[in-house]
Design a protein around this motif. Structure first.
Motif, mmCIF file in Angstrom:
data_model
loop_
_atom_site.group_PDB
_atom_site.id
_atom_site.type_symbol
_atom_site.label_atom_id
_atom_site.label_comp_id
_atom_site.label_asym_id
_atom_site.label_seq_id
_atom_site.Cartn_x
_atom_site.Cartn_y
_atom_site.Cartn_z
ATOM 1 N N GLY A 1 0.831 -1.186 0.000
ATOM 2 C CA GLY A 1 0.000 0.000 0.000
ATOM 3 C C GLY A 1 0.870 1.242 0.000
ATOM 4 N N TYR A 2 0.873 1.953 -1.110
ATOM 5 C CA TYR A 2 1.545 3.249 -1.159
ATOM 6 C C TYR A 2 0.585 4.303 -0.620
ATOM 7 N N VAL A 3 1.058 5.125 0.311
ATOM 8 C CA VAL A 3 0.282 6.201 0.950
ATOM 9 C C VAL A 3 -1.171 5.780 1.186
ATOM 10 N N PRO A 4 -1.393 4.712 1.973
ATOM 11 C CA PRO A 4 -2.730 4.154 2.138
ATOM 12 C C PRO A 4 -3.490 4.789 3.298
ATOM 13 N N THR A 5 -4.619 4.202 3.628
ATOM 14 C CA THR A 5 -5.450 4.638 4.734
ATOM 15 C C THR A 5 -5.941 3.424 5.509
ATOM 16 N N HIS A 6 -6.244 3.618 6.782
ATOM 17 C CA HIS A 6 -6.717 2.520 7.619
ATOM 18 C C HIS A 6 -8.226 2.444 7.691
ATOM 19 N N VAL A 7 -8.909 3.398 7.060
ATOM 20 C CA VAL A 7 -10.370 3.405 7.067
ATOM 21 C C VAL A 7 -10.878 3.544 5.641
ATOM 22 N N VAL A 8 -12.144 3.203 5.469
ATOM 23 C CA VAL A 8 -12.831 3.503 4.215
ATOM 24 C C VAL A 8 -13.359 4.931 4.316
ATOM 25 N N TRP A 9 -13.114 5.708 3.277
ATOM 26 C CA TRP A 9 -13.547 7.100 3.249
ATOM 27 C C TRP A 9 -14.787 7.285 2.379
ATOM 28 N N GLY A 10 -15.414 8.440 2.559
ATOM 29 C CA GLY A 10 -16.482 8.817 1.647
ATOM 30 C C GLY A 10 -15.941 8.989 0.245
ATOM 31 N N GLY A 11 -16.833 9.054 -0.701
ATOM 32 C CA GLY A 11 -16.447 9.131 -2.103
ATOM 33 C C GLY A 11 -15.705 10.408 -2.451
ATOM 34 N N PHE A 12 -15.237 10.446 -3.676
ATOM 35 C CA PHE A 12 -14.455 11.586 -4.161
ATOM 36 C C PHE A 12 -14.922 11.902 -5.567
ATOM 37 N N ASP A 13 -15.224 13.167 -5.800
ATOM 38 C CA ASP A 13 -15.736 13.581 -7.106
ATOM 39 C C ASP A 13 -14.992 14.826 -7.558
ATOM 40 N N GLN A 14 -14.081 14.638 -8.503
ATOM 41 C CA GLN A 14 -13.296 15.770 -8.989
ATOM 42 C C GLN A 14 -14.155 16.735 -9.797
ATOM 43 N N ALA A 15 -15.182 16.238 -10.473
ATOM 44 C CA ALA A 15 -16.026 17.096 -11.294
ATOM 45 C C ALA A 15 -16.936 17.973 -10.444
ATOM 46 N N GLU A 16 -17.409 17.443 -9.302
ATOM 47 C CA GLU A 16 -18.290 18.186 -8.402
ATOM 48 C C GLU A 16 -17.780 18.038 -6.966
ATOM 49 N N PRO A 17 -16.641 18.663 -6.648
ATOM 50 C CA PRO A 17 -16.009 18.436 -5.341
ATOM 51 C C PRO A 17 -16.839 18.886 -4.160
ATOM 52 N N TRP A 18 -17.785 19.791 -4.360
ATOM 53 C CA TRP A 18 -18.624 20.247 -3.256
ATOM 54 C C TRP A 18 -19.466 19.106 -2.683
ATOM 55 N N ARG A 19 -19.621 18.026 -3.444
ATOM 56 C CA ARG A 19 -20.400 16.897 -2.952
ATOM 57 C C ARG A 19 -19.703 16.197 -1.788
ATOM 58 N N MET A 20 -18.403 16.458 -1.602
ATOM 59 C CA MET A 20 -17.694 15.844 -0.483
ATOM 60 C C MET A 20 -18.256 16.284 0.863
ATOM 61 N N VAL A 21 -18.874 17.454 0.935
ATOM 62 C CA VAL A 21 -19.459 17.907 2.192
ATOM 63 C C VAL A 21 -20.970 18.068 2.108
ATOM 64 N N THR A 22 -21.561 17.690 0.983
ATOM 65 C CA THR A 22 -23.018 17.777 0.877
ATOM 66 C C THR A 22 -23.663 16.405 0.815
ATOM 67 N N GLY A 23 -22.870 15.337 1.068
ATOM 68 C CA GLY A 23 -23.509 14.051 1.211
ATOM 69 C C GLY A 23 -23.093 12.956 0.256
ATOM 70 N N MET A 24 -21.809 12.868 -0.103
ATOM 71 C CA MET A 24 -21.375 11.724 -0.894
ATOM 72 C C MET A 24 -21.421 10.463 -0.045
ATOM 73 N N GLY A 25 -21.733 9.348 -0.681
ATOM 74 C CA GLY A 25 -21.742 8.081 0.016
ATOM 75 C C GLY A 25 -20.360 7.472 0.080
ATOM 76 N N SER A 26 -20.309 6.202 0.406
ATOM 77 C CA SER A 26 -19.046 5.488 0.520
ATOM 78 C C SER A 26 -18.333 5.410 -0.828
ATOM 79 N N THR A 27 -17.014 5.307 -0.769
ATOM 80 C CA THR A 27 -16.263 5.076 -2.005
ATOM 81 C C THR A 27 -16.613 3.719 -2.600
ATOM 82 N N TRP A 28 -16.892 2.724 -1.750
ATOM 83 C CA TRP A 28 -17.017 1.339 -2.204
ATOM 84 C C TRP A 28 -18.386 0.760 -1.867
ATOM 85 N N SER A 29 -18.737 -0.283 -2.627
ATOM 86 C CA SER A 29 -19.921 -1.078 -2.303
ATOM 87 C C SER A 29 -19.546 -2.552 -2.390
ATOM 88 N N ALA A 30 -20.325 -3.385 -1.698
ATOM 89 C CA ALA A 30 -20.135 -4.832 -1.741
ATOM 90 C C ALA A 30 -21.510 -5.481 -1.695
#
Length: 335
Positions: free
Chosen positions: A168-197
């Motif tokens: 793991g290069y520069v990894p994380t120990h938790v799952v984070w909320g999603g990331f949207d470069q096109a609409e970055p304001w969604r990071m604080v207006t309610g994006m869901g999880s990055t992943w689903s299973a």
């Protein structure tokens, strides 16, 4: 109560979120300006093949000489598609005697357009495909991921006890909320999880709405302070992994606190009798330290200092770290 006081009181309650929204958007756009960058699906170089089997998109580089070799799944990060760096890692691993698949898991044609509820089943399919190749020894497979791909790599190892080794290069120990470069304001207006299973979102740490500016690493630190206690199920259960992990991080990472989070992975693995975890931390390194070294003046040399550290310090970390990554994989994968 006067109208002015009512407005001030209302702003005291609601304007914090608005300020955070503006600040986060500005911070992200300061990095990916003016808007979202074009997602690149790098063509395979000599010796590589574009694969589209089973709904996958990737560049496959069998081990040099066509011999049967350990397989390595290579995952890039929030750049999407198949970035130049991920392709370079897979290509160089092929030269080092591994059969490597650089996988696109979002952003390529026909794939999700943002990092939100990306199905982990894509990785399951990729691992299965890799092990089925005549040039791969199915008894020895590894995952190498960087940034969000590092998050995915640690998460995959916890879901796949048959993964023999994880980098793991520069990894994380938790799952984070999603990331949207096109609409970055969604990071604080309610994006869901990055992943689903299985069609359900994987538990995650939501972003703080109290961020007031600075490097994005402070948003991630603030989110952990404020939200992790109530989202303990977002911590990746690294103790379920079987194979050892090598985590490579930079102490001057300004994207997120990769060394702090790497040490949390190490601490949890030790406390819960999990796999052996080694943290390779570079005091002057930033976020851009993944993969084989890049010669001075060769693109993307000038971008190496974008998220902490300098081009020189990050290139030095790459030059020191890459041989250690290769040695780690050789030590822990069946030839």
């Amino acid at each position: 109560m006067s109208r002015r006081r009512r407005i001030a009181k209302g702003c005291g309650i609601g304007c914090g979120g608005l300020i955070a929204l503006v600040v986060v958007t500005a911070a992200v756009l300061a990095i990916w300006k003016p808007w979202a960058p074009e997602i690149v699906v790098t063509d395979p170089s000599a010796g590589g093949t574009r694969i589209t089997d089973q709904g996958l998109t990737g560049n496959y580089y069998p081990a040099a000489g066509g011999k049967r070799a350990p397989g390595v799944l290579v995952l890039g990060g929030s750049e999407g598609g198949i970035g130049v760096a991920a392709d370079a890692i897979a290509r160089q691993l092929s030269r080092e005697g591994f059969s490597a698949l650089a996988l696109s898991y979002w952003g390529a044609p026909g794939q999700p357009k943002r990092m939100e509820e990306l199905p982990l089943e894509t990785f399951d399919t990729a691992l299965s495909w890799l092990r089925s190749q005549s040039t791969v020894n199915p008894d020895g497979t590894a995952v190498v991921g960087a940034s969000k791909g590092g998050e995915a790599a640690v998460l995959l190892a916890s879901r796949h006890p048959d993964v023999s080794a994880t980098v793991g290069y520069v990894p994380t120990h938790v799952v984070w909320g999603g990331f949207d470069q096109a609409e970055p304001w969604r990071m604080v207006t309610g994006m869901g999880s990055t992943w689903s299973a299985g069609g359900a979102p994987v538990p995650y740490v939501p972003y703080s709405d109290g961020f007031r500016g600075g490097d994005l690493v402070e948003l991630y630190r603030m989110s952990l302070r404020e939200n992790l206690a109530s989202h303990q199920d977002a911590i990746i259960p690294v103790e379920r992994a079987s194979g050892p992990m090598l985590l490579v991080c930079g102490e001057k990472d300004t994207m997120w606190a990769s060394c702090e989070m790497s040490r949390e992975i190490e601490k949890r693995a030790r406390a819960k009798s999990g796999p052996e975890v080694t943290v390779l931390a570079y005091p002057e390194g930033g976020h851009m330290i993944a993969g084989p070294p890049i010669p001075s003046g060769v693109p993307p040399w000038e971008q190496l200092g974008a998220f902490g550290g300098t081009p020189d310090s990050n290139a030095a970390a790459m030059a020191d770290g890459w041989p250690k990554v290769v040695a780690f994989l050789r030590q822990n994968l069946t030839p």
